[in-house]
Design an enzyme around this catalytic site. Sequence first.
Site, PDB file in Angstrom:
ATOM      1  N   ASP A 300       9.072  15.824  13.865  1.00  0.00           N
ATOM      2  CA  ASP A 300       7.973  15.522  14.771  1.00  0.00           C
ATOM      3  C   ASP A 300       6.790  14.798  13.762  1.00  0.00           C
ATOM      4  OD1 ASP A 300       6.360  14.962  16.775  1.00  0.00           O
ATOM      5  OD2 ASP A 300       6.285  17.031  17.652  1.00  0.00           O
ATOM      6  N   TRP A 301       6.038  14.350  14.282  1.00  0.00           N
ATOM      7  CA  TRP A 301       4.971  13.558  13.533  1.00  0.00           C
ATOM      8  C   TRP A 301       4.405  14.161  12.456  1.00  0.00           C
ATOM      9  CZ3 TRP A 301       2.871   8.569  15.039  1.00  0.00           C
ATOM     10  CH2 TRP A 301       1.754   8.268  14.013  1.00  0.00           C
TER      11      TRP A 301
END
Length: 766
Positions: A300-301
Amino acid sequence: MTKYLARRASIFCLTAPFLIGCFSKKNDESMIGIKDETITEKVDSLLSKMSLEEKVGQMNQYSDFWDVTGPPPKEGVAKDKLEDLKEGLVGSILNINSTEEARKLQKIAVEDTRLGIPLIMGYDVIHGHKTLAPIPLAEAASWDLEAIEKSARIAAIEASASGINWTFAPMVDISRDPRWGRVMEGAGEDPFLGSKIAKARIKGFQGDDLSKNNTIAACAKHFAAYGFSEAGRDYNPVDIGNSTLHNLVLPPFKAAVDSGVKTLMNSFNELNGIPATGSKYLQRDILKGKWGFDGFVVSDWASISEMVDWGHAEDNRDAARIAAIAGSDMDMEGYAYVNELAKLVKDGVIKEEIIDDAVRRILTVKFELGLFDDPYRYCDPVNEKENIGKKEHHDAVLDVAKKSIVLLKNENNLLPLKKQGQKIALIGPLANDKNSSLGSWRLGSDDNTAVSVLEGLQNYKGNEILFEEGIDLFIGETDFRKEIVVNTTDNSKIKNAIATAKKADVVIMVLGEHGFQSGEGRSRTELDLPGLQQELLEEVYKVNKNIVLVLNNGRPLTIEWADKNIPCIVEAWQLGSQSGNAIANVLYGDYNPSGKLPMTFPRNVGQIPIYYNYKNTGRPVENVPVFWSHYIDSENTPLYPFGHGLSYTTFEYKNLKVNSDKPTVNDSVKVTVDVQNTGDFDGKEVVQLYIRDLVGSITRPVKELKGFELISLKKGESKTVEFVLTKNELGFFDNNGDFIVEPGKFKVFVGGSSITKLEENFEIIE
Ligand code: NOJ
């Protein structure tokens, strides 16, 4: 066929210098002659030509400069990183949303890099792209797998026409905590329903053939247990036991893998002390090992570099090492892989095989998408123009929007509304809002484009509509990237609403949450109607009790006062582009509501987590004083249970039968029930089947959903519905994650919600 391919290849080589073997100006390592090889052979051949840095480049994903969906990285924005792209140090870009931008960047990747490997372009296509469908939690309330699949198909058609070939959806996180804002993005609290919906969405996105230019790779996220974040606060730790992990969290991911999902995203949370991004147990042992997943995992980011903040990695280098060994294949905006991985290999800390494995997975998906055949296949401006926002797309999202509405309460025959001669007061800050119902994931769409409830009702000409806002819900603007400021002081417009309500036969009040009050980073500690809405509701109620409360919200709310006092309550979530039309169709009875809650509505926040598949406890008994499992200030029961949803007609269930009362572990059990439409309207009903395994080596919930069927019944009509229970439905996972079926007594329940009492028994013998 081979002749055809050869001719095609030579034509493309003349006209499109980007194709395999001829697509890169710098493409001196020619790949001519590998057209007839299998994808595995092509990947191996390409891999053998790649330098270590180029391999690591494939594992690196940047966000396009024009938009970000996470905190801006300290390394700067991607537009300053075009050099990296030219050097072959970028394998994927997210947040591109136009064929023009996609083509521009793809051109650099295929023409200016040494090997000309095309980019895979990711985007959060969560519930539609330009044309928005209901938020995923709402769609789950339809229990209509066909409509859900179609909605994802349309999203894929529009996204792929905008240069995108990979969506970060579906989110398959099970959650029991409506304080967590991201419940709006999932399918609710139940793993059985969640698994079916995961499959439908993946099928819709990926279609039957990923190499078509209107299908896109899906991404099941967030692996794993993100939905169990402590106290419902986003990004918080998760601490759950093995039984919860294997029986609730993992099944929808397994279903996603079984249905061929191409990618998974890991999650921001730690799971029992280990950040999911760095969890070898989750990614290597379970996902890629036990389940044999052959796609790739994206972080994820910045979740790789966030392992430093978690206190699990010393620095970015350490984070890169942990994540790569654990099985995270691509780094989203974390700058850990691109800066550290090659050095780690050269220093002998990580084996190059780990990098090769990740790159092989990423290249395979790129080949499957057909990007090596034509890297610009998703970048056609004509296709973009023709395939976005079409009427048939709006028809389909309207269809699923109607099906997503749940009728929570309907007394005094207020609904359906009479079509003629009524004075209707339409009150509420969300009644004339064209923005909120687009939800919080609408990156590819345009703000203020939803049909408002006012507009939807105005399409019906027979009644007079008197509109009043009643209050302002916010101070200042509402924006995806900003904190929302709720108005808690200015109630000066309430008097206008009261005056209008006094004149009306029926009052429709549209209240709830703005689209930007749920979603990522939008956890709440109170689940009431934000701001002054409760005051508005009570003031209006004092002068006119004929109220239909239409809720627009992204999560279950605590509306106990409304449930006690307001005769009709319609759960209309955030329904996307066609919201107002869908709501008007249901209020007027042109669509008879058929939605059922995919998540329990609590009475108050103190009951959370509250869910239908709870354990009995050792002290379940009511009517003994004090020493049983209960609260001293609230009932145990929810306000509205999982599976609840009314219709304008009524359904009667009878003749529940089990074909054998003593099946063996290997037999399947057939369950039948007769359902009759006993009311005055044609209607649809979600027939739900639950089981209870009475005694387990690991205690079993009091009810578990194991089957459902959406049926249509004309007025007076009856149908026999049949379910077949196999091992898959009758077993469960033990604490090692092994699936077992235990002989013993079972109950089976069938009905229109999880609190159905119609039950039968059987016993599984050895
Ligand atoms: C963070 C979110 O958790 C994830 O779901 C999303 O796909 C990425 N940002 C990219 O926008």
